[in-house]
Design a protein around this motif. Structure first.
Motif, PDB file in Angstrom:
ATOM      1  N   HIS A 354       0.803  -1.216   0.000  1.00 28.39           N
ATOM      2  CA  HIS A 354       0.000   0.000   0.000  1.00 28.39           C
ATOM      3  C   HIS A 354       0.844   1.278   0.000  1.00 28.39           C
ATOM      4  CE1 HIS A 354      -3.557  -2.447   1.871  1.00 28.39           C
ATOM      5  NE2 HIS A 354      -3.398  -2.664   0.578  1.00 28.39           N
ATOM      6  N   LYS A 355       1.989   1.206   0.671  1.00 27.70           N
ATOM      7  CA  LYS A 355       2.801   2.423   0.765  1.00 27.70           C
ATOM      8  C   LYS A 355       3.375   2.842  -0.589  1.00 27.70           C
ATOM      9  CE  LYS A 355       6.984  -0.124   2.110  1.00 27.70           C
ATOM     10  NZ  LYS A 355       8.031  -0.246   3.149  1.00 27.70           N
ATOM     11  N   LYS A 366     -11.447   9.295  -2.184  1.00 30.37           N
ATOM     12  CA  LYS A 366     -11.597  10.466  -1.301  1.00 30.37           C
ATOM     13  C   LYS A 366     -10.371  11.343  -1.526  1.00 30.37           C
ATOM     14  CE  LYS A 366     -12.215  11.895   3.520  1.00 30.37           C
ATOM     15  NZ  LYS A 366     -12.298  11.456   4.932  1.00 30.37           N
ATOM     16  N   ILE A 367     -10.604  12.496  -2.116  1.00 29.45           N
ATOM     17  CA  ILE A 367      -9.484  13.349  -2.511  1.00 29.45           C
ATOM     18  C   ILE A 367      -8.811  13.984  -1.290  1.00 29.45           C
ATOM     19  CG2 ILE A 367     -10.645  13.912  -4.688  1.00 29.45           C
ATOM     20  CD1 ILE A 367     -11.073  16.752  -3.475  1.00 29.45           C
ATOM     21  N   PRO A 368      -7.554  14.441  -1.462  1.00 27.17           N
ATOM     22  CA  PRO A 368      -6.920  15.203  -0.382  1.00 27.17           C
ATOM     23  C   PRO A 368      -7.734  16.459  -0.089  1.00 27.17           C
ATOM     24  CG  PRO A 368      -5.308  14.537  -2.034  1.00 27.17           C
ATOM     25  CD  PRO A 368      -6.650  14.219  -2.604  1.00 27.17           C
ATOM     26  N   VAL A 369      -7.747  16.850   1.162  1.00 26.92           N
ATOM     27  CA  VAL A 369      -8.557  18.002   1.569  1.00 26.92           C
ATOM     28  C   VAL A 369      -7.649  19.212   1.760  1.00 26.92           C
ATOM     29  CG1 VAL A 369     -10.157  18.928   3.280  1.00 26.92           C
ATOM     30  CG2 VAL A 369     -10.245  16.499   2.664  1.00 26.92           C
ATOM     31  N   PHE A 370      -7.892  20.239   0.962  1.00 25.53           N
ATOM     32  CA  PHE A 370      -7.162  21.501   1.086  1.00 25.53           C
ATOM     33  C   PHE A 370      -7.700  22.248   2.309  1.00 25.53           C
ATOM     34  CE2 PHE A 370      -5.588  25.649   0.110  1.00 25.53           C
ATOM     35  CZ  PHE A 370      -4.507  25.467  -0.763  1.00 25.53           C
ATOM     36  N   ASP A 420       1.519  13.124  -0.860  1.00 26.78           N
ATOM     37  CA  ASP A 420       1.846  11.789  -0.344  1.00 26.78           C
ATOM     38  C   ASP A 420       0.876  11.329   0.744  1.00 26.78           C
ATOM     39  OD1 ASP A 420       2.565  13.059   2.009  1.00 26.78           O
ATOM     40  OD2 ASP A 420       4.724  12.880   1.671  1.00 26.78           O
ATOM     41  N   ARG A 421       1.155  10.172   1.321  1.00 23.30           N
ATOM     42  CA  ARG A 421       0.259   9.549   2.302  1.00 23.30           C
ATOM     43  C   ARG A 421       0.131  10.352   3.585  1.00 23.30           C
ATOM     44  NH1 ARG A 421       2.337   4.826   4.126  1.00 23.30           N
ATOM     45  NH2 ARG A 421       0.315   3.847   4.488  1.00 23.30           N
ATOM     46  N   LYS A 422       1.018  11.353   3.748  1.00 23.72           N
ATOM     47  CA  LYS A 422       0.948  12.197   4.948  1.00 23.72           C
ATOM     48  C   LYS A 422       0.414  13.589   4.632  1.00 23.72           C
ATOM     49  CE  LYS A 422       4.755   9.798   7.265  1.00 23.72           C
ATOM     50  NZ  LYS A 422       6.088   9.950   7.910  1.00 23.72           N
ATOM     51  N   GLY A 423       0.065  13.841   3.368  1.00 24.48           N
ATOM     52  CA  GLY A 423      -0.489  15.138   2.987  1.00 24.48           C
ATOM     53  C   GLY A 423       0.542  16.151   2.555  1.00 24.48           C
ATOM     54  N   ASN A 424       1.815  15.724   2.413  1.00 25.35           N
ATOM     55  CA  ASN A 424       2.877  16.647   1.991  1.00 25.35           C
ATOM     56  C   ASN A 424       3.004  16.682   0.457  1.00 25.35           C
ATOM     57  OD1 ASN A 424       3.706  17.225   4.705  1.00 25.35           O
ATOM     58  ND2 ASN A 424       4.705  15.217   4.754  1.00 25.35           N
ATOM     59  N   GLU A 455      -7.684   9.112   0.322  1.00 26.42           N
ATOM     60  CA  GLU A 455      -7.945   7.751   0.793  1.00 26.42           C
ATOM     61  C   GLU A 455      -8.541   6.905  -0.327  1.00 26.42           C
ATOM     62  OE1 GLU A 455     -10.348   7.612   4.273  1.00 26.42           O
ATOM     63  OE2 GLU A 455      -9.108   9.040   5.410  1.00 26.42           O
ATOM     64  N   GLN A 456      -8.161   5.633  -0.326  1.00 26.98           N
ATOM     65  CA  GLN A 456      -8.741   4.648  -1.239  1.00 26.98           C
ATOM     66  C   GLN A 456      -9.025   3.393  -0.428  1.00 26.98           C
ATOM     67  OE1 GLN A 456      -9.301   5.582  -4.310  1.00 26.98           O
ATOM     68  NE2 GLN A 456      -9.894   3.704  -5.383  1.00 26.98           N
ATOM     69  N   ASP A 457     -10.298   2.994  -0.399  1.00 27.95           N
ATOM     70  CA  ASP A 457     -10.712   1.844   0.422  1.00 27.95           C
ATOM     71  C   ASP A 457     -10.294   2.012   1.881  1.00 27.95           C
ATOM     72  OD1 ASP A 457     -11.867   0.561  -1.729  1.00 27.95           O
ATOM     73  OD2 ASP A 457     -10.001  -0.464  -2.290  1.00 27.95           O
ATOM     74  N   GLY A 458     -10.384   3.271   2.375  1.00 28.01           N
ATOM     75  CA  GLY A 458     -10.079   3.547   3.770  1.00 28.01           C
ATOM     76  C   GLY A 458      -8.611   3.601   4.101  1.00 28.01           C
ATOM     77  N   ILE A 459      -7.728   3.558   3.098  1.00 26.00           N
ATOM     78  CA  ILE A 459      -6.280   3.564   3.326  1.00 26.00           C
ATOM     79  C   ILE A 459      -5.689   4.832   2.720  1.00 26.00           C
ATOM     80  CG2 ILE A 459      -4.112   2.373   2.780  1.00 26.00           C
ATOM     81  CD1 ILE A 459      -5.776  -0.209   2.613  1.00 26.00           C
ATOM     82  N   ASN A 460      -4.814   5.494   3.491  1.00 21.01           N
ATOM     83  CA  ASN A 460      -4.137   6.681   2.981  1.00 21.01           C
ATOM     84  C   ASN A 460      -3.216   6.304   1.816  1.00 21.01           C
ATOM     85  OD1 ASN A 460      -5.418   8.029   5.015  1.00 21.01           O
ATOM     86  ND2 ASN A 460      -3.574   8.500   6.208  1.00 21.01           N
ATOM     87  N   VAL A 461      -3.348   7.032   0.710  1.00 20.13           N
ATOM     88  CA  VAL A 461      -2.519   6.769  -0.470  1.00 20.13           C
ATOM     89  C   VAL A 461      -2.005   8.097  -1.026  1.00 20.13           C
ATOM     90  CG1 VAL A 461      -3.682   4.633  -1.156  1.00 20.13           C
ATOM     91  CG2 VAL A 461      -4.550   6.834  -1.974  1.00 20.13           C
ATOM     92  N   ALA A 462      -0.952   7.979  -1.816  1.00 21.25           N
ATOM     93  CA  ALA A 462      -0.442   9.156  -2.513  1.00 21.25           C
ATOM     94  C   ALA A 462      -1.349   9.457  -3.707  1.00 21.25           C
ATOM     95  CB  ALA A 462       0.985   8.907  -2.987  1.00 21.25           C
ATOM     96  N   VAL A 463      -1.527  10.746  -3.975  1.00 15.55           N
ATOM     97  CA  VAL A 463      -2.407  11.175  -5.068  1.00 15.55           C
ATOM     98  C   VAL A 463      -1.608  12.048  -6.032  1.00 15.55           C
ATOM     99  CG1 VAL A 463      -4.518  12.400  -5.676  1.00 15.55           C
ATOM    100  CG2 VAL A 463      -4.396  11.133  -3.528  1.00 15.55           C
ATOM    101  N   SER A 464      -1.698  11.695  -7.306  1.00 17.28           N
ATOM    102  CA  SER A 464      -0.980  12.469  -8.329  1.00 17.28           C
ATOM    103  C   SER A 464      -1.898  13.526  -8.924  1.00 17.28           C
ATOM    104  CB  SER A 464      -0.468  11.532  -9.428  1.00 17.28           C
ATOM    105  OG  SER A 464      -1.550  10.814  -9.989  1.00 17.28           O
ATOM    106  N   TYR A 465      -1.316  14.644  -9.284  1.00 24.14           N
ATOM    107  CA  TYR A 465      -2.111  15.770  -9.777  1.00 24.14           C
ATOM    108  C   TYR A 465      -1.337  16.484 -10.880  1.00 24.14           C
ATOM    109  CZ  TYR A 465      -5.315  19.775  -9.571  1.00 24.14           C
ATOM    110  OH  TYR A 465      -6.236  20.716  -9.882  1.00 24.14           O
TER     111      TYR A 465
END
Length: 474
Positions: A354-355, A366-370, A420-424, A455-465
């Motif tokens: 997952h990492k 669930k997109i990252p929240v600004f 990333d998975r921590k919001g950075n 989040e994807q399936d309740g797991i924090n994931v990195a999101v590309s933009y």
């Protein structure tokens, strides 16, 4: 490359349509000759011309542009990798194979065309050796024994010895004009195009149009120096046997005789009809608008994935195809790869992977929240995210760069980054017309605030933009 060739074919077809519909029947023979020589060259040059001023002044809704290129995945793992495993075919690899196959076929065709061209030259020089050479008004005349052939090539006229003296006079007069007007060079030019674009039927049509036009030119000038009635009788008296060689000027061509007689009887076109050549202005202008406003999607797609990763993917695919079956270790690694590709986060057995997962912004559950967008629905949160990012970039961008670089018009910068998975904010990359603009875009994106991770399936994931920035200097 394929797109460039398609543009050449399209432009040549349009130029030929203009010629056949508006110019072919006019008696402006020299103008038509220039048209037939220049327009094939334009068809090669125009696709390479992109005028930024045209692109900047055309409204966006008329631009040829795919939104997916602007809002896509920066590394496209989820797009490229499944095609290796699920479909059994990598679309990029297929395109590369097809392109390579086309290149091989094209080169083979060029080699065969050169051989055919060489054979035609060999036939001409064979006739030269058989004949008797003489000089007439600084022209070489080769008399070929026991034949009734009649044609010219470069500065030499080839004529059969079995022709009567009366017929020889008209033939020599006609062919002399071909030589003096350098008509062979025109046909050799199209012969070279036939070698390079042997698959293009329009080049053959161009050469045919030029051959017909050259006969009109020679007839119109020859008729001024001889009796018109005798010249007509000479055209109708006999069909001479001449080998079919595409770049020689044959005196008698059965399919052309009727057209030549009709054109000889035709009255000269009025000078006002020369305005028809102005049709080139809107035609060429339309082509320039098309080429200037067309986006080069291939170049943008190529930068979406590091070449080293593409090479590794190709190597894995090739190894699987060659080997036929894989070991348990390889199967295990492949399953991990599949889980990453398919965003399969629900399987606990794949928790260790997952990492490494990364999901594109448009596909994230669930997109990252600004900061400031908390508590909104999914669609509202996406709109809020985009609005906040746009406002932040707009307020922080150093507009003085435009003055420092002396830029004008619209300057488009494509930025991609990952939350990333921590919001950075990580892995910021920018591509633009100037290094200074790229550096400024990277600086701003790196200053975006920390967010709640996606989040994807309740797991924090990195999101590309992916973010297109248009910097406009008025």
């Amino acid at each position: 490359m394929l797109h460039y060739i398609l543009q050449i074919l399209s432009f040549q077809l349009l130029f030929l349509l203009v010629y056949d519909l508006f110019l072919k029947k006019e008696t402006f023979f020299n103008w038509n000759r220039v048209y037939l020589l220049v327009t094939p060259i334009l068809s090669f040059v125009l696709p390479l011309i992109k005028i930024n001023a045209i692109k900047q002044n055309v409204p966006k809704e008329y631009m040829i542009q795919l939104p997916e290129i602007l809002i896509g995945t920066p590394y496209s793992k989820e797009v490229m990798l499944p095609e290796i495993i699920i479909n059994g075919t990598d679309s990029l690899s297929t395109s590369s194979i097809l392109l390579s196959l086309f290149n091989y076929v094209w080169l083979i065709g060029i080699v065969l065309s050169i051989l055919i061209f060489s054979f035609k030259l060999y036939k001409i020089f064979s006739l030269r050796k058989k004949g008797t050479s003489s000089t007439l008004n600084n022209l070489n005349v080769i008399s070929i024994p026991n034949t009734t052939i009649a044609f010219s090539f470069l500065n030499t006229i080839y004529i059969g010895s079995n022709l009567t003296e009366t017929k020889k006079v008209n033939i020599l007069l006609h062919e002399k004009i071909h030589v003096n007007e350098y008509h062979s060079l025109d046909l050799i030019f199209f012969e070279i195009l036939r070698v390079l674009l042997w698959f293009n039927p329009l080049v053959y049509i161009y050469q045919n149009r030029m051959t017909t036009l050259q006969e009109y030119i020679a007839d119109s000038k020859a008729i001024e120096q001889t009796n018109k009635k005798e010249y007509y009788q000479g055209l109708l008296s006999q069909i001479f046997q001449t080998d079919k060689i595409s770049f020689i000027n044959t005196f008698f061509n059965h399919s052309l005789i009727k057209k030549r007689i009709v054109m000889l009887q035709k009255s000269k076109s009025k000078k006002i009809f020369q305005l028809k050549y102005l049709l080139l202005v809107p035609v060429v202008s339309g082509m320039l608008v098309y080429t200037s406003c067309t986006q080069n999607t291939e170049k943008q797609i190529d930068t979406s994935l590091p070449s080293t990763l593409l090479e590794k993917i190709e190597a894995v695919k090739h190894q699987i195809q060659v080997q036929g079956n894989i070991s348990k270790e390889e199967e295990k690694a492949l399953k991990i790869l599949i889980s990453l590709v398919n965003d399969d986060f629900s399987n606990p057995a794949q928790k260790k992977t997952h990492k490494y997962a990364e999901v594109p912004f448009r596909n994230i559950e669930k997109i990252p929240v600004f900061p400031g967008c908390e508590g909104l629905s999914s669609e509202e949160a996406k709109k809020c995210f985009s609005t906040k990012v746009t406002q932040f970039v707009g307020s922080q961008f150093n507009t003085k760069i435009g003055d420092d670089l002396k830029l004008s018009g619209r300057q488009k910068i494509y930025v991609r980054f990952k939350i990333d998975r921590k919001g950075n904010i990580t892995d910021v990359y920018a591509r633009g017309p100037k290094p200074e603009l790229e550096a400024e875009a990277v600086r701003i994106i790196n200053e975006l605030p920390k967010m709640q991770p996606g989040e994807q399936d309740g797991i924090n994931v990195a999101v590309s933009y992916s973010l297109p920035i248009t910097f406009e200097i008025k």
